[in-house]
Design an enzyme around this catalytic site. Structure first.
Site, mmCIF file in Angstrom:
data_model
loop_
_atom_site.group_PDB
_atom_site.id
_atom_site.type_symbol
_atom_site.label_atom_id
_atom_site.label_comp_id
_atom_site.label_asym_id
_atom_site.label_seq_id
_atom_site.Cartn_x
_atom_site.Cartn_y
_atom_site.Cartn_z
ATOM 1 N N CYS A 10 0.960 -1.121 -0.361
ATOM 2 C CA CYS A 10 0.247 0.204 0.420
ATOM 3 C C CYS A 10 1.121 1.100 -0.454
ATOM 4 O O CYS A 10 2.303 1.326 0.323
ATOM 5 C CB CYS A 10 -0.942 0.458 1.165
ATOM 6 S SG CYS A 10 0.382 0.319 2.414
ATOM 7 N N CYS A 13 2.808 2.116 2.710
ATOM 8 C CA CYS A 13 4.401 0.868 2.711
ATOM 9 C C CYS A 13 5.332 1.514 2.601
ATOM 10 O O CYS A 13 6.595 0.852 2.628
ATOM 11 C CB CYS A 13 3.453 -1.288 2.903
ATOM 12 S SG CYS A 13 2.214 -1.744 4.272
#
Length: 78
Positions: A10, A13
């Site tokens: 994501c 992240c």
């Protein structure tokens, strides 16, 4: 020092991984950095929300992005 960024890919992240590399450069610290995307490996750390930061096998942060100062503190071992 071994640093693991846990996350499936994501935006947060990816941002945490980028922030880790920037902090290491700013602090002039060498570390083995890896990205862990495997759900079973993430679950092995008992992390339920990502992104998460693991330093030397210890989960430091999960479910959020750390402030720059906080990240520096963890990398310096404070």
């Amino acid at each position: 020092m071994k640093i693991e960024v846990l996350g499936t890919g994501c935006a947060k992240c990816k941002q945490l991984e980028k922030d880790v590399y920037n902090a290491l450069a700013e602090l002039n610290v060498a570390a083995d950095v890896s990205k862990v995307k495997d759900i079973s490996k993430i679950m092995a750390y008992k992390v339920m929300v990502t992104p998460a930061l693991v330093i030397d096998g210890e989960v430091k942060i999960a479910g959020r992005l750390p402030r720059k100062e906080e990240l520096h503190k963890y990398i310096k071992g404070e």
